[in-house]
Design an enzyme around this catalytic site. Structure first.
Site, mmCIF file in Angstrom:
data_model
loop_
_atom_site.group_PDB
_atom_site.id
_atom_site.type_symbol
_atom_site.label_atom_id
_atom_site.label_comp_id
_atom_site.label_asym_id
_atom_site.label_seq_id
_atom_site.Cartn_x
_atom_site.Cartn_y
_atom_site.Cartn_z
ATOM 1 N N LYS A 154 6.418 -11.145 3.535
ATOM 2 C CA LYS A 154 7.512 -10.283 3.043
ATOM 3 C C LYS A 154 7.273 -8.876 3.566
ATOM 4 O O LYS A 154 6.292 -8.221 3.182
ATOM 5 C CB LYS A 154 7.543 -10.256 1.511
ATOM 6 C CG LYS A 154 8.808 -9.577 0.991
ATOM 7 C CD LYS A 154 8.755 -9.206 -0.469
ATOM 8 C CE LYS A 154 7.994 -7.946 -0.712
ATOM 9 N NZ LYS A 154 8.561 -6.750 -0.059
ATOM 10 N N GLU A 191 -5.522 -4.601 0.269
ATOM 11 C CA GLU A 191 -5.873 -3.466 1.142
ATOM 12 C C GLU A 191 -5.021 -2.297 0.664
ATOM 13 O O GLU A 191 -3.829 -2.242 0.927
ATOM 14 C CB GLU A 191 -5.579 -3.789 2.612
ATOM 15 C CG GLU A 191 -5.915 -5.209 3.048
ATOM 16 C CD GLU A 191 -7.335 -5.633 2.726
ATOM 17 O OE1 GLU A 191 -8.230 -4.767 2.765
ATOM 18 O OE2 GLU A 191 -7.553 -6.816 2.401
ATOM 19 N N CYS A 212 -3.411 4.851 5.812
ATOM 20 C CA CYS A 212 -4.356 4.713 4.694
ATOM 21 C C CYS A 212 -5.702 5.359 4.999
ATOM 22 O O CYS A 212 -6.418 5.759 4.092
ATOM 23 C CB CYS A 212 -4.543 3.242 4.354
ATOM 24 S SG CYS A 212 -5.082 2.256 5.770
HETATM 25 P P1 NAD Z 1 3.771 -0.442 -2.063
HETATM 26 O O1 NAD Z 1 2.632 -0.876 -2.896
HETATM 27 O O2 NAD Z 1 4.876 0.320 -2.689
HETATM 28 O O3 NAD Z 1 4.477 -1.729 -1.388
HETATM 29 C C1 NAD Z 1 3.743 -2.642 -0.615
HETATM 30 C C2 NAD Z 1 4.433 -3.992 -0.652
HETATM 31 O O4 NAD Z 1 4.315 -4.554 -1.961
HETATM 32 C C3 NAD Z 1 5.928 -3.949 -0.355
HETATM 33 O O5 NAD Z 1 6.269 -5.047 0.463
HETATM 34 C C4 NAD Z 1 6.543 -4.089 -1.743
HETATM 35 O O6 NAD Z 1 7.848 -4.625 -1.741
HETATM 36 C C5 NAD Z 1 5.578 -5.034 -2.391
HETATM 37 N N1 NAD Z 1 5.589 -5.041 -3.856
HETATM 38 C C6 NAD Z 1 5.836 -4.003 -4.686
HETATM 39 N N2 NAD Z 1 5.695 -4.395 -5.979
HETATM 40 C C7 NAD Z 1 5.344 -5.708 -5.935
HETATM 41 C C8 NAD Z 1 5.057 -6.675 -6.944
HETATM 42 N N3 NAD Z 1 5.083 -6.362 -8.237
HETATM 43 N N4 NAD Z 1 4.732 -7.920 -6.553
HETATM 44 C C9 NAD Z 1 4.679 -8.253 -5.250
HETATM 45 N N5 NAD Z 1 4.958 -7.379 -4.249
HETATM 46 C C10 NAD Z 1 5.280 -6.121 -4.595
HETATM 47 O O7 NAD Z 1 3.126 0.336 -0.845
HETATM 48 P P2 NAD Z 1 3.868 1.139 0.326
HETATM 49 O O8 NAD Z 1 4.436 2.393 -0.237
HETATM 50 O O9 NAD Z 1 4.765 0.206 1.059
HETATM 51 O O10 NAD Z 1 2.649 1.483 1.292
HETATM 52 C C11 NAD Z 1 1.909 2.666 1.256
HETATM 53 C C12 NAD Z 1 0.554 2.413 0.632
HETATM 54 O O11 NAD Z 1 -0.128 1.381 1.357
HETATM 55 C C13 NAD Z 1 -0.365 3.613 0.687
HETATM 56 O O12 NAD Z 1 -1.047 3.757 -0.529
HETATM 57 C C14 NAD Z 1 -1.340 3.261 1.819
HETATM 58 O O13 NAD Z 1 -2.583 3.925 1.739
HETATM 59 C C15 NAD Z 1 -1.457 1.783 1.658
HETATM 60 N N6 NAD Z 1 -1.914 1.134 2.882
HETATM 61 C C16 NAD Z 1 -3.168 0.594 2.915
HETATM 62 C C17 NAD Z 1 -3.649 0.007 4.070
HETATM 63 C C18 NAD Z 1 -5.023 -0.614 4.119
HETATM 64 O O14 NAD Z 1 -5.298 -1.353 5.066
HETATM 65 N N7 NAD Z 1 -5.906 -0.346 3.163
HETATM 66 C C19 NAD Z 1 -2.838 -0.036 5.215
HETATM 67 C C20 NAD Z 1 -1.549 0.506 5.153
HETATM 68 C C21 NAD Z 1 -1.098 1.091 3.973
#
Ligand code: NAD
Length: 484
Positions: free
Chosen positions: A178, A253, A287
């Site tokens: 997704k 992650e 990140c």
């Molecule tokens: P987010 O947590 O808002 O969303 C991530 C994904 O989770 C999206 O696809 C979203 O639709 C889904 N999601 C949201 N609620 C959910 C639920 N209850 N159940 C299942 N899926 C759900 O994150 P974002 O704003 O898209 O991304 C930014 C964040 O990601 C930052 O904190 C960044 O540091 C982190 N990030 C981490 C890494 C890593 O490798 N550690 C890499 C890239 C980004």
């Protein structure tokens, strides 16, 4: 056969494109212009369940295929990424707002990662141990985990997608992915390309579009065997709670708040360059971005002055023109950055540079913010504790290595850290004592695929890339062979 699902929306289930049936949708905008790119229908609960069942039904046969054949198909996806680099990069620029060369770099790096993971096809090794009885041999063998739910964030839509797709499929799992509701476009286009050009058996790879509700439907299914999610800490915790009912394995992650320690003997010019790159890449929306600087008092003035000068020269502009920095991805993310800087100011910090949107007419639309340098901060402020995910650098002075390490570790996050020093002892102590999954010594951000990308503390669990990232997508089975 239509090739326009990346414009109209759709779900890829069981090797076929489905016209969406739900009445909910997510609007996707170009972050540089605020123009609406499209309205993408969200998958309904039934559609998500269908995708999971397609993945489940195809898994056994896929897992039985020689791993080399699975690896070859993933290699074809790597080739496809390179052949369509320009087109995919254009879509990333349009939906995510990253500068052209960063978008192209994302597609190239994704191809490289797919190639790397395909190399594991002939390296899925087990162990053979002597048994405790006569004529007994114990085999530890690696098998696929099963159906993987791959949940993707918006900041690296294609790279994080491939980070899940490639190891999952090479190891013999099937996948329901997704993309983020903020950036589904390039992933939909890549899926069209995979559908047209790569002979992956039906059901092995599925894609559903939608937001949190669609994601929830996926992670609460008893037929999903592992959730590999990248996103923020709050969502990661929510997913872990949701996964608990079925005891589904999770690999999370999550966010970071990387400290950068600039020691008194560091090459200040290089440190300025590396920290700034590690702060403004993708408009600070990585990140592993350097989120807070601890600089030794001996070089503090020099570092601060040179950093402000370098940040002043950062070119902001339309992402297609390949500036140093584009816009934030959306209004919500921009507001988060603005709030963080305003709060720091209220708490007594000084804004040395930026702290506002650029005021030229060309930035009237879009989610722009200037490179910002904040001083007079202390460790307790939110700006030193919470992930900003924007081009904001707070700088704080330190006098001893103990102090630097103590402050660096004083965080709920634990993803990445940076150290700039020419003193071997300082580098060794810091790398030993910093409580972070990855530490960069005298270099800027950017992982290598043979390394291991893992968050400690609240930055996650599981880990990706390299040998250990690949092995996450397998599970061990022990077989006792009695041949007496
Ligand atoms: P987010 O947590 O808002 O969303 C991530 C994904 O989770 C999206 O696809 C979203 O639709 C889904 N999601 C949201 N609620 C959910 C639920 N209850 N159940 C299942 N899926 C759900 O994150 P974002 O704003 O898209 O991304 C930014 C964040 O990601 C930052 O904190 C960044 O540091 C982190 N990030 C981490 C890494 C890593 O490798 N550690 C890499 C890239 C980004």
């Amino acid at each position: 056969m239509s090739t326009e699902y990346h414009r109209s929306g759709g779900h890829y289930i069981g090797g076929r494109w489905r016209e969406p049936t739900g009445d909910r949708s997510v609007e996707v905008r170009n972050p540089a212009t605020e123009e609406v790119i499209g309205d993408y229908p969200s998958a309904t609960g039934d559609e998500v369940q269908e995708a999971i069942q397609a993945a489940k039904q195809s898994q056994v046969d896929w897992g039985r295929l020689p791993a080399k054949e699975r690896g070859d198909l993933v290699r074809e996806v790597a080739d496809l990424l390179l052949e369509h680099k320009d087109e995919l990069a254009s879509l990333l620029v349009e939906e995510q707002g990253k500068p052209r060369s960063v978008a192209e770099g994302e597609v190239e790096a994704s191809a490289d990662l797919a190639e790397y993971m395909a190399e594991w096809d002939r390296r899925i090794e087990g162990d053979i141990l002597p048994g405790d009885s006569q004529d007994e041999s114990i085999h530890l063998q690696r098998q696929p985990v099963g159906v993987i739910a791959g949940i993707i964030p918006w900041n690296y839509p294609i790279a994080v997608f491939i980070r899940k797709f490639a190891p999952a499929l090479v190891a013999g799992n099937t996948l329901v992915a997704k993309p983020s509701e903020v950036t589904p476009v390039a992933t939909l286009r890549l899926t069209e390309l995979i559908d047209e050009h790569v002979d992956i058996p039906d059901g092995v790879y599925n894609l559903v579009v939608g937001g949190a509700e669609t994601g929830e439907e996926l992670v609460t299914s008893a037929d999903v065997d592992m959730i590999s999610m990248t996103g923020n800490v709050k969502t990661g915790k929510e997913i872990m709670r949701q996964a608990a009912d079925n005891l589904t394995e999770v690999s999370l992650e999550l966010g970071g708040k990387a400290p950068a320690i600039v020691w008194k003997d560091a090459d200040v010019d290089e440190a300025v360059d590396d920290v700034l790159t590690a702060r403004i890449t993708n408009t600070g929306q990585v990140c592993t971005c350097a989120e807070r600087v601890y600089v030794h008092s001996n070089v503090r003035d020099e570092f601060e002055q040179k950093y402000v000068e370098a940040a002043q020269d950062v070119e902001i502009g339309p992402p297609e023109s390949d500036p140093d920095m584009g816009p934030h991805v959306n209004a919500r993310e921009l507001r988060k950055t603005e709030d963080a800087v305003e709060r720091a100011q209220e708490e007594g910090a000084e804004i040395r540079l930026g702290g506002t949107a650029p005021d030229e007419d060309e930035f009237a639309d879009g989610y722009w913010y200037e490179p910002t340098v904040v001083t007079d901060v202390d460790q307790s402020m939110d700006i030193m504790q919470e992930e900003v995910f924007g081009p904001v650098t707070p700088i704080m002075e330190i006098d001893s290595l103990d102090e630097a390490i103590e402050y660096a570790n004083d965080s709920r996050y634990g993803l990445s850290a940076y150290v700039f020093t020419n003193d071997y002892k300082v580098a060794m102590r810091a790398s030993e004592e910093l409580e972070f999954g990855e530490t960069y010594i005298n270099r800027t951000l950017g992982e290598s695929w043979q390394g291991h990308h893992i968050g400690w503390n609240e930055s996650g669990m599981g880990g990706e890339d390299g040998k250990y990232g690949f092995l996450k997508y397998t599970q061990l089975k022990t077989v006792y062979h009695n041949y007496s």
